[in-house]
Structure formats: C-alpha cells, structure tokens
Design a protein around this motif. Structure first.
Motif, short mmCIF file in Angstrom:
data_model
loop_
_atom_site.label_atom_id
_atom_site.label_comp_id
_atom_site.label_asym_id
_atom_site.label_seq_id
_atom_site.Cartn_x
_atom_site.Cartn_y
_atom_site.Cartn_z
N UNK A 113 -13.01 -3.72 3.89
CA UNK A 113 -14.41 -4.10 3.83
C UNK A 113 -14.75 -3.79 2.26
N UNK A 114 -14.51 -2.88 1.52
CA UNK A 114 -14.69 -2.55 0.35
C UNK A 114 -13.88 -3.68 -0.67
N UNK A 115 -12.83 -4.24 -0.05
CA UNK A 115 -11.94 -5.36 -0.66
C UNK A 115 -11.39 -4.48 -2.03
N UNK A 116 -10.83 -3.27 -1.79
CA UNK A 116 -10.41 -2.35 -3.01
C UNK A 116 -8.70 -2.43 -2.94
N UNK A 117 -8.28 -3.21 -3.56
CA UNK A 117 -6.64 -3.18 -3.78
C UNK A 117 -5.96 -1.66 -4.23
N UNK A 118 -7.02 -0.86 -5.15
CA UNK A 118 -6.70 0.60 -5.41
C UNK A 118 -6.50 1.34 -4.11
N UNK A 119 -7.61 1.00 -3.50
CA UNK A 119 -7.66 2.14 -2.31
C UNK A 119 -6.72 1.58 -1.24
N UNK A 120 -6.50 0.37 -1.00
CA UNK A 120 -5.45 0.12 0.11
C UNK A 120 -4.06 0.46 -0.36
N UNK A 121 -3.77 0.40 -1.75
CA UNK A 121 -2.45 0.84 -2.17
C UNK A 121 -2.43 2.43 -2.16
N UNK A 122 -3.42 3.03 -2.23
CA UNK A 122 -3.44 4.63 -2.34
C UNK A 122 -3.12 4.97 -0.63
N UNK A 123 -3.83 4.33 0.29
CA UNK A 123 -3.69 4.31 1.78
C UNK A 123 -1.97 4.28 1.91
N UNK A 124 -1.38 3.26 1.31
CA UNK A 124 0.04 2.90 1.62
C UNK A 124 0.82 4.07 1.06
N UNK A 125 0.61 4.72 -0.03
CA UNK A 125 1.17 5.69 -0.49
C UNK A 125 1.20 7.13 0.56
N UNK A 126 0.03 7.14 1.25
CA UNK A 126 -0.18 8.26 2.31
C UNK A 126 0.55 8.06 3.52
N UNK A 127 1.13 7.06 3.71
CA UNK A 127 1.96 6.93 4.97
C UNK A 127 3.27 6.29 4.87
N UNK A 128 4.01 5.80 5.82
CA UNK A 128 5.26 5.30 5.37
C UNK A 128 5.79 4.08 6.50
N UNK A 129 6.80 3.68 6.35
CA UNK A 129 7.18 2.63 7.60
C UNK A 129 6.54 1.28 7.50
N UNK A 130 6.23 0.86 8.44
CA UNK A 130 5.64 -0.52 8.52
C UNK A 130 4.22 -0.31 8.28
N UNK A 131 3.57 0.59 8.55
CA UNK A 131 2.09 0.69 8.27
C UNK A 131 2.12 0.77 6.66
N UNK A 132 2.92 1.29 5.83
CA UNK A 132 2.93 1.50 4.47
C UNK A 132 3.00 -0.05 3.79
N UNK A 133 4.12 -0.68 4.40
CA UNK A 133 4.30 -2.05 3.93
C UNK A 133 3.31 -3.04 4.09
#
Length: 238
Positions: A113-133
């Motif tokens: 909703x915030x349309x934040x590429x940085x926040x989405x990338x940070x979330x990716x670093x906080x998980x793994x596997x298909x969810x991170x990708x």
C-alpha cells in the motif's frame, strides 16, 4: 508519536478541531459511511499462555505489535512476526489468536500500500525461499512505479484517482488515527472532523483507541469525499 507527514501522495495539512454536525455530512457530493469493526488489540493477547511457551520476548510482544501497527511500520510488524514464528515452533502445534502468518500478511500488504520498494526489499531480507523471491519481485515492480511517479511529478501530471479533498467526520467516542495508503496522517478526536487534500489515494483506514477499526477503498476519479466513521453504539449501526 509521529508528526503529520508531508508526502508526494498526501500533501498539505490535516485540519482538526471543527465539530462535525449532521449537516456537514449531507451537504457534500460524495459520502462514505463506514461502520466500526471490533478487533482484539494485540496488547491484550497473552502469547506465552496461549502458546504454552515461556519466553521473555512474548511478555511485551503484543504491545510491540500494536505500536508497529499504530506507526504503520511493516518492518517492525514483520520482525514481531518472526519472533512469534519462533515461539510457535516451540509450542507443540499450538496457535495464538494472532499468528505469525497473519502478521506477515499484514506487513506485506502495508508495504505494498505504501508502494515502497525499499520496505519490500527489506521484508525479502527478513525471510527466505519463495516468499523472499516474491517480495524481491514486488520490490522491483514498486521501484518501476516510483520512477514513473517521479517522472509524472516532474511533468506536472496528476493522478486519475482521488485528487481533491477528503473530509473525515468522526461520529465515534474514540480518538481515531487516520491512514491513507498505509501512511499515518494524524488523529481526530471524538465527534470532530478534519480535512486533507489528497493525490492518488486508494485505501482509507481509521484505528480507534478501543479496538475499533474502519476501512474503505476508493475507486474511480472523485474530487471530494465525506468519510463518516460511525460509532459501534450508534442506534443506526447495522
């Protein structure tokens, strides 16, 4: 708490303190009336007891989740989700009334909703596997959108969504925190109203202090909305 935000999507000032009346809501062109939903505040959940796990981190986890929700911070919500996931892994299959999966879904939705590429990338670093990708793909997509929005701003182009005034009329007994597209704008007191000028708004959320919650989605091009937050004890509430 946060100060009012000055954003490219949400600009100008969130005015508070004028008393709302019935006439306020009936004289405007477009009106949304939203009934309050009741949600269990995370701070009232005893995660240790519900999971049967003794961890000091669980004693204040609910308050941390609630603070992150109030601040509209997807990274802190995901961090709390990871702590809860660890506790769940030690719980012999038990689940609390709020789960790590629900918190992760909330964090991802908020970042989108915030349309934040940085926040989405940070979330990716906080998980793994298909969810991170998947989150990295969403981050790249959001980055493309950010670049397009920046070019549109430079060219003086405006959105085809809400480009006008949002007038919020609080008919509840709560102090309500107002969010637009996952970004906090300010609070409105009980039976007060406020107005903000918006560009490119889609999702409206109100969070009350007593576990009450209001939500509306905006569709199409409008120049003015009256958003009436109905009290859960309103005799016309249904």
């Amino acid at each position: 708490m946060q100060k009012l935000l000055s954003l490219s999507m949400v600009a100008v000032l969130f005015a508070m303190a004028s008393i709302a009346s019935a006439d306020d809501a009936t004289t405007q062109k477009t009106k949304l009336e939203t009934d309050a939903e009741t949600q269990t505040p995370p701070s009232s959940i005893d995660f240790g007891r519900e999971l049967g796990v003794s961890l000091q981190a669980l004693s204040h986890l609910g308050r941390s989740i609630e603070d992150a929700q109030e601040e509209a911070d997807p990274i802190c919500i995901a961090s709390a989700a990871n702590i809860l996931a660890v506790a769940e892994s030690l719980s012999d299959g038990k689940k609390a009334s709020l789960t790590s999966e629900q918190l992760w879904d909330e964090a991802i939705l908020l970042a989108e909703m915030r349309k934040s590429s940085t926040e989405l990338a940070a979330l990716a670093k906080m998980t793994s596997g298909e969810k991170a990708a998947d989150l990295m793909e969403r981050s790249e997509s959001a980055k493309t959108g950010e670049q397009a929005a920046a070019k549109a701003d430079e060219a003086g182009e405006t959105s085809r969504e809400l480009d006008g005034d949002l007038h919020v009329i609080n008919r509840s007994h709560d102090w309500v925190r107002i969010y637009v597209d996952g970004r906090y704008l300010g609070r409105i007191g009980p039976h007060q109203s406020g107005e903000v000028h918006l560009h490119d708004a889609h999702h409206l959320v109100g969070r009350g202090q007593y576990g009450h919650y209001w939500h509306e989605d905006i569709h199409g091009h409008r120049h003015h909305y009256d958003w009436v937050l109905r009290d859960p004890h309103d005799p016309h509430h249904h």
